[in-house]
Design an enzyme around this catalytic site. Structure first.
Site, PDB file in Angstrom:
ATOM      1  N   SER A  81      77.529  34.899  69.519  1.00  0.00           N
ATOM      2  CA  SER A  81      78.269  35.740  68.842  1.00  0.00           C
ATOM      3  C   SER A  81      77.314  36.527  68.939  1.00  0.00           C
ATOM      4  O   SER A  81      76.630  37.608  69.688  1.00  0.00           O
ATOM      5  CB  SER A  81      78.364  35.385  67.209  1.00  0.00           C
ATOM      6  OG  SER A  81      79.297  36.008  66.559  1.00  0.00           O
ATOM      7  N   ASP A 131      90.431  32.271  70.130  1.00  0.00           N
ATOM      8  CA  ASP A 131      88.786  32.776  68.765  1.00  0.00           C
ATOM      9  C   ASP A 131      89.658  33.267  68.244  1.00  0.00           C
ATOM     10  O   ASP A 131      90.057  34.807  68.381  1.00  0.00           O
ATOM     11  CB  ASP A 131      87.492  32.829  69.276  1.00  0.00           C
ATOM     12  CG  ASP A 131      86.418  33.557  68.680  1.00  0.00           C
ATOM     13  OD1 ASP A 131      86.675  34.236  67.820  1.00  0.00           O
ATOM     14  OD2 ASP A 131      85.629  33.609  69.520  1.00  0.00           O
ATOM     15  N   HIS A 187      86.049  30.443  67.436  1.00  0.00           N
ATOM     16  CA  HIS A 187      84.706  30.879  67.401  1.00  0.00           C
ATOM     17  C   HIS A 187      82.867  30.030  67.732  1.00  0.00           C
ATOM     18  O   HIS A 187      82.052  30.306  68.153  1.00  0.00           O
ATOM     19  CB  HIS A 187      84.752  32.091  66.042  1.00  0.00           C
ATOM     20  CG  HIS A 187      83.661  33.249  66.418  1.00  0.00           C
ATOM     21  ND1 HIS A 187      82.749  33.598  67.463  1.00  0.00           N
ATOM     22  CD2 HIS A 187      82.418  33.021  65.895  1.00  0.00           C
ATOM     23  CE1 HIS A 187      82.835  34.485  67.081  1.00  0.00           C
ATOM     24  NE2 HIS A 187      82.065  34.414  66.254  1.00  0.00           N
TER      25      HIS A 187
END
Length: 354
Positions: A148, A213, A242
């Protein structure tokens, strides 16, 4: 300008758990640092406090694997800290057979300072410098792993290390602004401009992203993959979101395959990229709908009809008409068979999708 950028980053990019999920104390029996509030911390774990060039102290945990030849430097996501990530770190070190060092950004966990884009760059640099100086790890034996927002410091460092072994991008962002708005260009006030840095990475890159996601769209991973110079077969996890990709069995399987490939390669960027990678746009875990084969059968059938078309003579018009009628009946029969085969093919494909 830098102040505006850092302010923007702090607004949306950083959500350190509050309170931190762990503590750090000095063990009375050894005089070394240790984590508290974290389960299953074994003797092969060293806890460190590393000073950055900005004067912050970041907490890191080094997990040693006696069978390892490579070391993985893991930069976690924006809403986690070292205590929450420790179990995953231990599992990755064990199953991938790597040494692993994870750390908290400035302002995260028990690290001092405040989180900002620039601070994360200084943070990962301090951790990498520790690997070199304290553990004698060579650049060509390091795999950088960014999850991320951690893809930002990961690609910043990777773009400056020409002999790096490999990079893993897990639910990575193309840039900070692109997470919020579908912009097509990079603006000066954007943060973590990964989309502009990825082409400077000279080692193999594995991109992992979930197709569902809802925080960082799959298109971010796809764009970064397309811009990689040294592509490795990506892992598009169908239905993955995610924060749950580690729960899918293909996650660790594909990672092991990747680490094994780069470990065996004599030099970075060579002999580790599968031949099909250049054409790959999805892994076997996300099957694209099969193209209908009926078009090919139609063309084949048309070609066959043309090859079998007899030369008509004036004297045999009646025979020709009979021949044509016969071919028409044959073609309808073939059409029926083709339709039946198509239905069977469709059923098989649906079974695979399920």
């Amino acid at each position: 300008m830098g102040g505006v950028t850092s302010s923007m980053a702090a607004k949306f990019a950083f959500f350190p758990p509050n309170p931190p999920s762990y503590g750090v104390e000095v063990a009375s029996e050894t005089g070394k640092l240790r984590l508290t509030g974290v389960e299953n911390v074994k003797e092969n774990v060293e806890v460190l406090k590393l000073k950055t060039k900005r004067g912050n102290q970041v907490v890191a945990a080094y997990i040693k694997n006696p069978t390892a030849s490579l070391t993985l430097l893991y930069s976690h996501g924006n809403a986690a800290d070292l205590g929450q990530m420790f179990e995953l770190f231990s599992e990755l070190s064990l199953h991938l057979r790597v040494n692993l060092i994870g750390y908290d950004y400035s302002g995260y966990g028990r690290s001092s300072g405040k989180p900002s884009e620039q601070n994360t760059y200084y943070d990962i640099e301090a951790v990498y410098r520790c690997l070199e100086e304290q553990y004698n790890v060579k650049e060509q034996d390091v795999i950088l792993y960014g999850q991320s927002v951690g893809s930002g410091p990961t690609l910043e460092l990777a773009s400056r290390l020409p002999n790096l072994r490999a990079v893993v991008l897990h639910s990575a962002i193309a840039s900070g602004l692109r997470v919020m708005y579908p912009v097509k260009r990079t603006y000066w006030f954007d943060i973590y401009k990964n989309v502009d840095k990825i082409s400077s990475v000279k080692c193999p890159v594995l991109v992992i992203h979930g197709t569902s996601d809802d925080v960082v769209k799959w298109s971010h991973g796809k764009q970064l993959f397309d811009l990689c110079k040294e592509k490795y077969e990506p892992l598009w996890i169908k239905g993955g979101n995610h924060c749950d990709l580690e729960l899918y069995p293909q996650y660790i399987k594909h990672l092991k395959k990747f680490v094994s490939a780069v470990e065996k390669s004599p030099h970075q960027g060579q002999a580790c990229v599968p031949p099909q990678t250049e054409k790959a746009r999805s892994s076997t875990d996300v099957r694209e709908p099969a193209r209908p084969s009926t078009d090919q059968r139609e063309k084949s059938r048309t070609s066959m009809d043309q090859r079998e078309m007899p030369k008509l003579s004036v004297e045999s018009k009646d025979k020709a008409r009979a021949s044509v009628d016969k071919r028409e009946r044959t073609r309808k029969s073939v059409d029926g068979n083709a339709t039946e085969q198509q239905i069977q093919t469709e059923k098989a494909r649906n079974s695979i999708d399920r």
